[in-house]
Design a protein around this motif. Sequence first.
Motif, mmCIF file in Angstrom:
data_model
loop_
_atom_site.group_PDB
_atom_site.id
_atom_site.type_symbol
_atom_site.label_atom_id
_atom_site.label_comp_id
_atom_site.label_asym_id
_atom_site.label_seq_id
_atom_site.Cartn_x
_atom_site.Cartn_y
_atom_site.Cartn_z
ATOM 1 N N LEU A 1 3.046 10.891 61.175
ATOM 2 C CA LEU A 1 3.102 12.348 61.112
ATOM 3 C C LEU A 1 1.927 12.981 61.853
ATOM 4 O O LEU A 1 2.073 14.023 62.487
ATOM 5 C CB LEU A 1 3.116 12.822 59.650
ATOM 6 N N ARG B 1 -2.015 22.919 52.899
ATOM 7 C CA ARG B 1 -2.369 21.640 53.521
ATOM 8 C C ARG B 1 -3.854 21.341 53.329
ATOM 9 O O ARG B 1 -4.228 20.231 52.955
ATOM 10 C CB ARG B 1 -2.002 21.735 55.009
ATOM 11 N N GLN C 1 -2.184 12.657 50.880
ATOM 12 C CA GLN C 1 -1.912 12.312 52.284
ATOM 13 C C GLN C 1 -0.551 12.863 52.675
ATOM 14 O O GLN C 1 0.441 12.646 51.989
ATOM 15 C CB GLN C 1 -1.945 10.798 52.474
ATOM 16 N N GLU C 2 -0.526 13.544 53.840
ATOM 17 C CA GLU C 2 0.716 14.181 54.255
ATOM 18 C C GLU C 2 1.636 13.189 54.960
ATOM 19 O O GLU C 2 1.206 12.351 55.738
ATOM 20 C CB GLU C 2 0.426 15.361 55.191
ATOM 21 N N MET C 3 2.923 13.307 54.687
ATOM 22 C CA MET C 3 3.954 12.557 55.389
ATOM 23 C C MET C 3 5.146 13.485 55.538
ATOM 24 O O MET C 3 5.053 14.676 55.212
ATOM 25 C CB MET C 3 4.307 11.293 54.618
ATOM 26 N N LEU C 4 6.254 12.981 56.039
ATOM 27 C CA LEU C 4 7.426 13.853 56.193
ATOM 28 C C LEU C 4 8.684 13.027 55.948
ATOM 29 O O LEU C 4 8.937 12.051 56.646
ATOM 30 C CB LEU C 4 7.455 14.465 57.598
ATOM 31 N N PRO D 1 2.052 8.721 56.947
ATOM 32 C CA PRO D 1 0.907 9.570 57.311
ATOM 33 C C PRO D 1 0.428 9.429 58.759
ATOM 34 O O PRO D 1 0.217 10.431 59.439
ATOM 35 C CB PRO D 1 -0.166 9.139 56.308
ATOM 36 N N LEU E 1 0.965 11.391 47.762
ATOM 37 C CA LEU E 1 1.609 11.712 49.042
ATOM 38 C C LEU E 1 2.224 13.104 48.937
ATOM 39 O O LEU E 1 2.679 13.500 47.863
ATOM 40 C CB LEU E 1 2.694 10.685 49.354
ATOM 41 N N TYR F 1 8.462 9.952 58.356
ATOM 42 C CA TYR F 1 7.198 9.772 59.065
ATOM 43 C C TYR F 1 6.124 9.507 58.029
ATOM 44 O O TYR F 1 5.879 10.334 57.154
ATOM 45 C CB TYR F 1 6.837 11.030 59.855
ATOM 46 N N VAL G 1 -2.326 6.563 44.739
ATOM 47 C CA VAL G 1 -2.120 7.315 45.994
ATOM 48 C C VAL G 1 -1.328 8.587 45.666
ATOM 49 O O VAL G 1 -0.491 8.591 44.749
ATOM 50 C CB VAL G 1 -1.408 6.444 47.057
#
Lengths: 570, 570
Positions: free
Chosen positions: B47, A58, A67-70, B44, A132, B42, A130
Amino acid sequence: MYQSRLFLSTLRESPADAEIASHQLMLKAGFIRQLASGVYSYMPLGLRVLRKIEHIVREEMDRAGAQEMLMPVIQPAELWKESGRYDVYGPELIRFTDRHQREFALGPTHEEVITSIARHEINSYRKLPVILYQIQTKFRDERRPRFGLLRTREFLMKDAYSFDQDWEGLDVAYRAMYDAYHAIFTRLELDYRAVEADGGAIGGEGGTHEFMALAEIGEDTIAACNHCQYAANLEKAEAVTEQAGVDSEQVPPSPAIERIYTPDVCTIAQLQQFLHIEAKQIIKTMLFMVDGRPVAVAVRGDYELNELKIKNYLTALNIELADGSAIAANASAAGYIGPIGLTIPLLVDYSVLAVTDGVAGANEQNHHFKHIHAMRDLDLTHVADFRNVIEDDLCPRCQTGKLTFHRGIELGHIFKLGTKYSESLSAAFLDQSGKAKSIIMGCYGIGISRILAAIVEQRHSEQGVVWPKEITPYQVHIIVISYDDELQKQLVQGLHQRLLQLDIEVLIDDRAERAGVKFKDADLIGIPYRLIVGKDAADGKVEWFDRTTNSKEVLATEAVLEQLKRIYCP
Amino acid sequence: MYQSRLFLSTLRESPADAEIASHQLMLKAGFIRQLASGVYSYMPLGLRVLRKIEHIVREEMDRAGAQEMLMPVIQPAELWKESGRYDVYGPELIRFTDRHQREFALGPTHEEVITSIARHEINSYRKLPVILYQIQTKFRDERRPRFGLLRTREFLMKDAYSFDQDWEGLDVAYRAMYDAYHAIFTRLELDYRAVEADGGAIGGEGGTHEFMALAEIGEDTIAACNHCQYAANLEKAEAVTEQAGVDSEQVPPSPAIERIYTPDVCTIAQLQQFLHIEAKQIIKTMLFMVDGRPVAVAVRGDYELNELKIKNYLTALNIELADGSAIAANASAAGYIGPIGLTIPLLVDYSVLAVTDGVAGANEQNHHFKHIHAMRDLDLTHVADFRNVIEDDLCPRCQTGKLTFHRGIELGHIFKLGTKYSESLSAAFLDQSGKAKSIIMGCYGIGISRILAAIVEQRHSEQGVVWPKEITPYQVHIIVISYDDELQKQLVQGLHQRLLQLDIEVLIDDRAERAGVKFKDADLIGIPYRLIVGKDAADGKVEWFDRTTNSKEVLATEAVLEQLKRIYCP
């Protein structure tokens, strides 16, 4: 954490079905437990290591600007049908229907989902570029799950996706991910190589690298230079034939071709024996059906042909060895195919050019030619690299070092996808001139749970693993010989307080067990730095044991704290 | 984070299918995106909030001595068959078969898995007590997913399980979790109640509490005291009837019972009209089939009976209203059932005792009795609390406050399971005397993703949510009116550096958008503290906007930093 309260059961014996060291040791150390074939629970110590690996991934992804998402585990089948992968993916894709009879899959990867998000969210060049990413559980119904965390059906992955306006942008993103991967695997203290790889089913146009941990148990073979950083999967490694540039005029003359009777002599080995020659004097010729058309390929007898290279040279989709009837129709009988007198295209590997007095099939049952001079006698319209490299081949990159072979565990894989998914799923953006274009994508995976196994494979002895300091479940392990002893207990509690202040995580073995049991468990648990508190506690001293160097020393507690500060709080 | 690079799309309009505020606002703010019905990604910002909620839950669980682990999503069907829940669970359990035709389920909860781990790992009292927890994605195939994150098919839960030698141990674990839940929901700044609840399908013997966020949109009704902390689900709330202790000798005499003709007068309302009386002068009697046996239950006409209380009083499994034939066989016609002259058991609610001159069915078509004196005329073998509470009922706990009704969203649920799973799955330990005993278990869940929705429901205006400070996606939002303006840009970059040093997370709106657009987006994003950098930048000043109090102030940057330090770095 006091070990007497830790939920941990170590095992004395390796479970019978654990074949490799990392699987055995993680079970013995109580880090994981199997729930079903290829499906594991992470016990508290195992989860701590897993979370720390996640943390490193991370941090480096964030640092690289991703950029973190889920995204969800559950994916609608329609998306997979749109991309065309629903049928292609086969039984590894776990499918189910919901109570309303709608079809779903459990995500083995998220290209479809992220592209469906991009097509809604990214409509203009202003939203680009971008990158992700997510850290999410993935599912793949492996035919034969095995080797503990190396090949499972449920596993944790980091998958990232880049979105760009053009290929130049993709190059930048790809490079950022390539660098982030180096940073991650370096922090994890892994012995690894970034390997040029083939895209396989997932890849679109463009480059791809695999990040491989070197380990005997690895399922892939890597050819790596012993001088420079070059490394490639065996099937992808470029062969340099030193004699590749042979000039025909400098070659000494050889006798003219002669047809010889070689009854029942079909293989290279038989030919060697029959004619008392070396394999490298033989020109091996094989017939392939490439996208349905017959093609002959010639290589020197001491090398192996590489189907991927043949396929790539012909920009073909399918390649397979020709069967007897195809051989009969286009050349001769199997075992007597040769490069001379064919009416189908002939590909010649560089290695063949060095043959000046060679033997090859005569395209006639029970006959070969001898005295073949490649530069003189062969159709050289298609000369290229068509063979597998072998150990000690010259490095194609630095042309100085030699290639050595390694077994590798795939930890990460980065791909330039291009428009493979953005086209099939219609993810377009308007560029600066208002024209709609497909987004240029890349994808970048890391097998988080697999990293645990790779690290154990690289850093274990029979007694247990020694974890890298950034991911050790606790940073220091205090073993108290007799926690009942008031002096030992007080010293430990004092140390505990100091360590808490320094934010150093400590596991204290306060159990009423024999010292031998405690040491055995400590070896299994694998914390790199250990303090043994025993009789010397009366003098305020403890034994410091650095498992990374196997060195021991009796030190005052202050000196120990200084050591730990040096290691963990620089 | 510079907003020009943030992957975020806010929406101007609420999507048509979003019915409630939290769903609308989280979509508009770009926190979540729907992939399929009840399945969300989710983004960014969303999240970040989710992870911070996780962090709070993890901290408080660790503080309470629970140990984190991670169990798989994929669960073998055999385990569910062993516990007996495979058939009971119904279509909400997502099932699939693997490539070898073995049956699996996607975990909606992990009692089976944790108990199967316990039965292997916990063999002695020495390993007890222990509390284990995980934060894991769960699956439930809801018939009708709705309300955004409130009722989904894929969701994030914290589930914990306690293991003890005896019920006293379970009480300690239960209390620790109860306290941890209070700590968690308090840190989340939720308006919530710990509610006495019924175990439902999951529960074994013993207590259970639900933690409910108060919100209009909630699907459950809670009765809560306006004076003390008492709160209970409507079906579980205890009724206190002030006249419960009435002494028959102190009751003034009433006329003897009289049978009256009441043709076609069947309902309470009809009876009130026909006799010009109040509902509370009527004794309502209903017939139930309880585990197949007929039972009559009497309650005062102005109250409703509570089937759960009847079932619990009789320790029965099933209860249903009797149908016409059962009524005919045991009492009379529907509408004329009464408490006098029955040959089946009669349960009498406390409220009936206060009736001294009442009306009730005569167990004869078209006839009622009047002048009923409950204490004189009724069989009072079974008198207890059998009714639903109503608003303004006296609090059963403090006997001082009054009950008020609220709608609630279930955030967490804690249960004393006892041996429900340890018996069916054979999880036993050897106690100190060497005797095998079933482990006493508790289980403790929190819906992590649902918390997001509950917080938005409680803390939103039409413009957007205001996040609690511990879980805001960024801690401060800087809105730059003109990032092109060199003075504004420099001030912001200086602030950014200082905030980084203080470890305060900042989102900087540097986009080339109109101020109005930026404010609208900022309202949606919901960061509680906002700095507006505009013309005052020339004087080193910014506007400070505290959204929690809606107060604005023009301040020097140093003063702003002091404010933020006071809030976030105490």
